[in-house]
Design an enzyme around this catalytic site. Sequence first.
Site, PDB file in Angstrom:
ATOM      1  N   THR A 117      33.967   2.705 -13.979  1.00  0.00           N
ATOM      2  CA  THR A 117      34.133   2.790 -12.456  1.00  0.00           C
ATOM      3  C   THR A 117      34.973   2.264 -11.608  1.00  0.00           C
ATOM      4  O   THR A 117      35.432   1.432 -12.277  1.00  0.00           O
ATOM      5  CB  THR A 117      32.512   2.185 -11.770  1.00  0.00           C
ATOM      6  OG1 THR A 117      32.670   2.417 -10.199  1.00  0.00           O
ATOM      7  CG2 THR A 117      32.264   0.944 -11.951  1.00  0.00           C
ATOM      8  N   TYR A 141      27.153  -4.464  -9.455  1.00  0.00           N
ATOM      9  CA  TYR A 141      27.327  -3.201 -10.588  1.00  0.00           C
ATOM     10  C   TYR A 141      28.693  -3.148 -10.983  1.00  0.00           C
ATOM     11  O   TYR A 141      28.819  -2.656 -12.358  1.00  0.00           O
ATOM     12  CB  TYR A 141      27.128  -1.893  -9.346  1.00  0.00           C
ATOM     13  CG  TYR A 141      27.561  -0.459  -9.985  1.00  0.00           C
ATOM     14  CD1 TYR A 141      26.858  -0.077 -10.759  1.00  0.00           C
ATOM     15  CD2 TYR A 141      28.828  -0.007  -9.485  1.00  0.00           C
ATOM     16  CE1 TYR A 141      27.302   1.077 -11.538  1.00  0.00           C
ATOM     17  CE2 TYR A 141      29.190   1.092  -9.917  1.00  0.00           C
ATOM     18  CZ  TYR A 141      28.584   1.683 -10.909  1.00  0.00           C
ATOM     19  OH  TYR A 141      28.967   2.953 -11.368  1.00  0.00           O
TER      20      TYR A 141
HETATM   21  N1  LIG Z   1      28.142   8.965  -9.454  1.00  0.00           N
HETATM   22  C1  LIG Z   1      29.350   8.399  -9.513  1.00  0.00           C
HETATM   23  O1  LIG Z   1      30.074   8.690  -8.483  1.00  0.00           O
HETATM   24  C2  LIG Z   1      29.797   7.480 -10.252  1.00  0.00           C
HETATM   25  C3  LIG Z   1      30.896   6.663 -10.328  1.00  0.00           C
HETATM   26  C4  LIG Z   1      31.525   5.925 -11.306  1.00  0.00           C
HETATM   27  C5  LIG Z   1      30.960   5.799 -12.516  1.00  0.00           C
HETATM   28  N2  LIG Z   1      29.504   6.074 -12.582  1.00  0.00           N
HETATM   29  C6  LIG Z   1      28.679   5.920 -13.688  1.00  0.00           C
HETATM   30  O2  LIG Z   1      28.363   7.206 -14.215  1.00  0.00           O
HETATM   31  C7  LIG Z   1      27.381   7.259 -15.155  1.00  0.00           C
HETATM   32  C8  LIG Z   1      26.355   8.286 -14.650  1.00  0.00           C
HETATM   33  O3  LIG Z   1      26.341   8.261 -13.361  1.00  0.00           O
HETATM   34  P1  LIG Z   1      25.209   9.499 -12.616  1.00  0.00           P
HETATM   35  O4  LIG Z   1      25.843   9.473 -10.986  1.00  0.00           O
HETATM   36  O5  LIG Z   1      25.005  10.334 -13.450  1.00  0.00           O
HETATM   37  O6  LIG Z   1      23.940   8.533 -12.604  1.00  0.00           O
HETATM   38  P2  LIG Z   1      22.416   9.145 -12.874  1.00  0.00           P
HETATM   39  O7  LIG Z   1      21.458   8.174 -12.243  1.00  0.00           O
HETATM   40  O8  LIG Z   1      22.233  10.515 -12.318  1.00  0.00           O
HETATM   41  O9  LIG Z   1      22.138   9.292 -14.327  1.00  0.00           O
HETATM   42  C9  LIG Z   1      21.985   7.956 -15.321  1.00  0.00           C
HETATM   43  C10 LIG Z   1      21.307   8.360 -16.252  1.00  0.00           C
HETATM   44  O10 LIG Z   1      20.866   7.346 -17.210  1.00  0.00           O
HETATM   45  C11 LIG Z   1      19.351   7.303 -17.516  1.00  0.00           C
HETATM   46  N3  LIG Z   1      19.292   5.958 -17.715  1.00  0.00           N
HETATM   47  C12 LIG Z   1      19.317   4.742 -16.812  1.00  0.00           C
HETATM   48  N4  LIG Z   1      19.214   3.468 -17.870  1.00  0.00           N
HETATM   49  C13 LIG Z   1      18.568   4.179 -18.897  1.00  0.00           C
HETATM   50  C14 LIG Z   1      18.242   3.276 -20.085  1.00  0.00           C
HETATM   51  N5  LIG Z   1      18.070   2.020 -20.212  1.00  0.00           N
HETATM   52  N6  LIG Z   1      17.894   3.986 -21.231  1.00  0.00           N
HETATM   53  C15 LIG Z   1      18.054   5.415 -21.153  1.00  0.00           C
HETATM   54  N7  LIG Z   1      18.547   6.106 -20.151  1.00  0.00           N
HETATM   55  C16 LIG Z   1      18.710   5.529 -19.054  1.00  0.00           C
HETATM   56  C17 LIG Z   1      18.809   7.720 -16.285  1.00  0.00           C
HETATM   57  O11 LIG Z   1      17.451   8.127 -16.486  1.00  0.00           O
HETATM   58  C18 LIG Z   1      19.791   8.884 -15.637  1.00  0.00           C
HETATM   59  O12 LIG Z   1      19.369  10.053 -16.624  1.00  0.00           O
HETATM   60  C19 LIG Z   1      26.611   5.815 -14.733  1.00  0.00           C
HETATM   61  O13 LIG Z   1      27.074   5.058 -15.752  1.00  0.00           O
HETATM   62  C20 LIG Z   1      27.373   5.423 -13.493  1.00  0.00           C
HETATM   63  O14 LIG Z   1      27.505   4.022 -13.480  1.00  0.00           O
HETATM   64  C21 LIG Z   1      28.848   7.244 -11.644  1.00  0.00           C
HETATM   65  O1  LIG Z   2      24.685   8.102   3.716  1.00  0.00           O
HETATM   66  C1  LIG Z   2      25.744   7.849   3.522  1.00  0.00           C
HETATM   67  C2  LIG Z   2      26.165   7.593   2.260  1.00  0.00           C
HETATM   68  C3  LIG Z   2      27.580   7.021   1.951  1.00  0.00           C
HETATM   69  N1  LIG Z   2      28.449   6.970   3.117  1.00  0.00           N
HETATM   70  C4  LIG Z   2      29.697   6.323   3.157  1.00  0.00           C
HETATM   71  O2  LIG Z   2      30.454   7.358   2.165  1.00  0.00           O
HETATM   72  C5  LIG Z   2      31.581   6.632   1.314  1.00  0.00           C
HETATM   73  C6  LIG Z   2      31.118   7.014   0.033  1.00  0.00           C
HETATM   74  O3  LIG Z   2      29.878   6.413  -0.338  1.00  0.00           O
HETATM   75  P1  LIG Z   2      29.029   6.590  -1.779  1.00  0.00           P
HETATM   76  O4  LIG Z   2      27.814   6.157  -1.917  1.00  0.00           O
HETATM   77  O5  LIG Z   2      29.081   8.256  -1.917  1.00  0.00           O
HETATM   78  O6  LIG Z   2      30.107   6.379  -2.740  1.00  0.00           O
HETATM   79  P2  LIG Z   2      30.631   4.959  -3.279  1.00  0.00           P
HETATM   80  O7  LIG Z   2      32.165   5.026  -2.825  1.00  0.00           O
HETATM   81  O8  LIG Z   2      29.727   3.753  -2.500  1.00  0.00           O
HETATM   82  O9  LIG Z   2      30.018   4.909  -4.563  1.00  0.00           O
HETATM   83  C7  LIG Z   2      30.849   5.471  -5.787  1.00  0.00           C
HETATM   84  O10 LIG Z   2      31.849   4.649  -6.239  1.00  0.00           O
HETATM   85  C8  LIG Z   2      31.186   3.177  -6.624  1.00  0.00           C
HETATM   86  C9  LIG Z   2      32.289   2.396  -6.902  1.00  0.00           C
HETATM   87  O11 LIG Z   2      32.833   1.766  -5.759  1.00  0.00           O
HETATM   88  C10 LIG Z   2      30.124   3.579  -7.652  1.00  0.00           C
HETATM   89  O12 LIG Z   2      30.859   3.779  -8.904  1.00  0.00           O
HETATM   90  C11 LIG Z   2      29.208   4.345  -7.190  1.00  0.00           C
HETATM   91  O13 LIG Z   2      28.501   4.878  -8.569  1.00  0.00           O
HETATM   92  C12 LIG Z   2      29.661   5.830  -6.946  1.00  0.00           C
HETATM   93  O14 LIG Z   2      28.941   6.638  -6.359  1.00  0.00           O
HETATM   94  C13 LIG Z   2      31.170   5.255   1.636  1.00  0.00           C
HETATM   95  O15 LIG Z   2      32.169   4.703   2.614  1.00  0.00           O
HETATM   96  C14 LIG Z   2      29.998   5.226   2.354  1.00  0.00           C
HETATM   97  O16 LIG Z   2      29.754   4.054   3.342  1.00  0.00           O
HETATM   98  C15 LIG Z   2      27.843   7.080   4.625  1.00  0.00           C
HETATM   99  O17 LIG Z   2      28.569   6.763   5.437  1.00  0.00           O
HETATM  100  N2  LIG Z   2      26.416   7.623   4.610  1.00  0.00           N
END
Ligand SMILES: NC(=O)c1ccc[n+]([C@@H]2O[C@H](COP(=O)([O-])OP(=O)(O)OC[C@H]3O[C@@H](n4cnc5c(N)ncnc54)[C@H](O)[C@@H]3O)[C@@H](O)[C@H]2O)c1
Ligand SMILES: O=c1ccn([C@@H]2O[C@H](COP(=O)(O)OP(=O)(O)O[C@H]3O[C@H](CO)[C@H](O)[C@H](O)[C@H]3O)[C@@H](O)[C@H]2O)c(=O)[nH]1
Length: 338
Positions: A117, A141
Amino acid sequence: MTAVLVTGGAGYIGSHVCKELHRRGVRPVVLDSLCNGHRAAVKWGPLCLADIADTEAVRAVVREHRPVAVIHMAGFIHVGESVAAPGQYWRNNVGGSLALVEALLAEGVRHVVFSSTCAVYGVPDALPIPETAALHPINPYGHTKLVVESILRDFRQAHGLQEVCLRYFNAAGADPDGEIGEMHDPEPHLVPNILRAITGGRSVFDLMGDDYDTRDGTCIRDYVHVTDLARVHVDALDYLISGGAPLALNLGTGQGHTVREVVAAVERITGRTVPVRVLSRRPGDPPELVANASNAARVLGFRPTLSDLDTIAGTAWRWHQSVRASRPAAAAAKKGAS
Ligand SMILES: NC(=O)c1ccc[n+]([C@@H]2O[C@H](COP(=O)([O-])OP(=O)(O)OC[C@H]3O[C@@H](n4cnc5c(N)ncnc54)[C@H](O)[C@@H]3O)[C@@H](O)[C@H]2O)c1
Ligand SMILES: O=c1ccn([C@@H]2O[C@H](COP(=O)(O)OP(=O)(O)O[C@H]3O[C@H](CO)[C@H](O)[C@H](O)[C@H]3O)[C@@H](O)[C@H]2O)c(=O)[nH]1
């Protein structure tokens, strides 16, 4: 058909990665505990219901399906929750990943694509952020993700593991075919929360802070479409399996958008007005995160084609509407009921 293990494959990004693997002739074997994922999102291969920390279960899955590599996406993802409950994050993201990697190596799986991330950078010292920027996470995180990157590097040196760490910026949007999308509960992320505010799931959209030193006072993020992310995972896998050197790569577009610009895109796409309530800043939010993703372009040919705000908002809107239309079924599918 070649198999690849996808931990977290029942989650938001993982399910899109599975669809892309299948499209490119690879069998995705999902390993997920469903602690936050959805059984209904596993459509392109088997679901092995297990925790990544369960060494015996992981080894049994590997022996049964013989994956050539793992895409490791399982983990906890909420920045705010990690501040309030760091133990859960260290145990699951770090303890779980360590157990997983040891189990995989014991069964001869050495290739790992890891979901990292932009939170590893904390408040960046340069914008757009290159991979060489200082690594100073400002929340648990981000710390846990950085530690897993270090574990993978150490295991490479000691045991010949080969890894690509993909540092995503903000994943957003949904499958353009409408088959899968984002469904978190609680939902921390921006786009789904804006959509909930125009469809009655929430009364207003809570905008967390409009007093940042940015062009309109709201935070700037680099939103990358989840299908663009999914595609580059398969490219990273090909790169690794064909002998590419281990590395860490940023995945973003290089374009930053404010929260108000995302709200405007949703209004443009849906034709509805978003009711906005401005709250104070959310703890742990850096003002601006934008990727320099030139290395991903050079090494993996990463060129996002769906990551403009209108496509992100449009695909997310379509998914949001389909979930609302089938709410009872979606609720039943949650957490394992079929
Ligand atoms: N969503 C984003 O913008 C974002 C940004 C940067 C990094 N990531 C990383 O990408 C990955 C996926 O994110 P996402 O948004 O799809 O999250 P998500 O929560 O939708 O998916 C995560 C999945 O992992 C499973 N899981 C969690 N812990 C587990 C465990 N101990 N054993 C087996 N399964 C487990 C959950 O059940 C879920 O299905 C994560 O590692 C997250 O940190 C996401
Ligand atoms: O209801 C909401 C949700 C978000 N935000 C704002 O929208 C922006 C984006 O927020 P998100 O929660 O969508 O995303 P983040 O940038 O906080 O998080 C993302 O980047 C992180 C790293 O900084 C992690 O990897 C995380 O999993 C990934 O979703 C932020 O300024 C947040 O304050 C709002 O104003 N209202």
